[in-house]
Design a protein around this motif. Structure first.
Motif, PDB file in Angstrom:
ATOM      1  N   VAL A 193       0.855  -1.194   0.000  1.00 56.06           N
ATOM      2  CA  VAL A 193       0.000   0.000   0.000  1.00 56.06           C
ATOM      3  C   VAL A 193       0.887   1.238   0.000  1.00 56.06           C
ATOM      4  CG1 VAL A 193      -1.880   1.199   1.169  1.00 56.06           C
ATOM      5  CG2 VAL A 193      -1.701  -1.296   1.340  1.00 56.06           C
ATOM      6  N   THR A 194       0.663   2.132  -0.961  1.00 50.58           N
ATOM      7  CA  THR A 194       1.495   3.330  -1.106  1.00 50.58           C
ATOM      8  C   THR A 194       0.614   4.564  -1.226  1.00 50.58           C
ATOM      9  OG1 THR A 194       3.146   2.022  -2.305  1.00 50.58           O
ATOM     10  CG2 THR A 194       3.326   4.421  -2.463  1.00 50.58           C
ATOM     11  N   VAL A 195       0.995   5.649  -0.550  1.00 50.34           N
ATOM     12  CA  VAL A 195       0.242   6.898  -0.648  1.00 50.34           C
ATOM     13  C   VAL A 195       0.897   7.796  -1.698  1.00 50.34           C
ATOM     14  CG1 VAL A 195       1.533   8.095   1.185  1.00 50.34           C
ATOM     15  CG2 VAL A 195      -0.799   8.804   0.646  1.00 50.34           C
ATOM     16  N   ILE A 196       0.056   8.415  -2.544  1.00 49.40           N
ATOM     17  CA  ILE A 196       0.533   9.312  -3.597  1.00 49.40           C
ATOM     18  C   ILE A 196      -0.052  10.699  -3.349  1.00 49.40           C
ATOM     19  CG2 ILE A 196       0.587   9.750  -6.087  1.00 49.40           C
ATOM     20  CD1 ILE A 196      -0.020   6.719  -6.434  1.00 49.40           C
ATOM     21  N   PRO A 197       0.769  11.709  -2.969  1.00 50.50           N
ATOM     22  CA  PRO A 197       0.236  13.066  -2.765  1.00 50.50           C
ATOM     23  C   PRO A 197      -0.119  13.684  -4.116  1.00 50.50           C
ATOM     24  CG  PRO A 197       2.468  12.807  -1.858  1.00 50.50           C
ATOM     25  CD  PRO A 197       2.211  11.646  -2.747  1.00 50.50           C
TER      26      PRO A 197
END
Length: 214
Positions: free
Chosen positions: A173-177
């Motif tokens: 799971v990766t967050v992308i701003p």
């Protein structure tokens, strides 16, 4: 002078009512609860309630975010469209979410699995549908990442598949701003099938901002 004051008061009331309608329409358009909508634009559930009840107006920063949302800025943003396209094209069990864990795209293999198991998730919030380890990880890591309340940039763990519990999957799971909005991209790497009913070890791995800087 009295007329001028009355005019200002009337204008303020009209502005408050207009923003209440904008917030309410946007939230319902995306099919989100007040809490999910608050997560989506980076504010609190209480603030959304105050705006919708015409008790106050959003501040300048929030007004800009709402105008972007109203104009479809995020949905049509090249980066957002690019991430959606990548998720749809991948051969892995991938999905793309925005705050509230609202599904924006599923990879074709994952979509086929959901159809096979008669699970309907497209266009709805995933959070109420997540249980077990997936639900725990969403509450503990994914939502804080989307709210900007965590320094975790990505994490991975081992779990059973949502659509097929006999499948053991490594979830990344990766967050992308993206222009004030955070987007979560998840990729499930199938590790194999298991007839054992026990849960696999989570083997949780976190990547924080400090890890990236070091």
């Amino acid at each position: 002078m009295l007329c001028l004051v009355e005019e200002c008061i009337h204008k303020a009331i009209m502005q408050t009512a207009e923003w209440a309608n904008i917030v309410r329409v946007l939230r319902r358009l995306h099919g989100l609860t007040p809490r999910q909508f608050a997560l989506m634009i980076g504010t609190t559930t209480e603030a959304v309630g105050v705006w919708e009840k015409s008790l106050d107006v959003p501040g300048p920063f929030m007004q800009a975010a709402l105008r972007d949302l109203l104009s479809g800025h995020i949905e049509n943003h090249p980066t957002f469209l690019g991430v959606k396209a990548m998720v749809r094209a991948t051969d892995q069990l991938s999905a793309l979410y925005t705050p509230g864990l609202t599904v924006h795209a599923l990879s074709r293999p994952l979509e086929r699995m959901f159809v096979t198991h008669q699970l309907e998730v497209l266009g709805s919030s995933m959070l109420p549908k997540l249980s077990g380890r997936n639900g725990e990880m969403a509450e503990q890591y994914s939502l804080p990442m989307l709210e900007g309340k965590s320094d975790v940039l990505s994490f991975s763990y081992t779990d059973r598949g949502v659509a097929d519990p006999s499948l053991i999957v490594r979830q990344q799971v990766t967050v992308i701003p993206l222009d004030g909005l955070r987007v979560l991209a998840t990729v499930g790497l199938p590790l194999g099938m298991s007839t054992d009913s026990s849960m696999p070890e989570p083997d949780l791995r976190l990547t924080t901002a400090d890890d990236v800087r070091s």
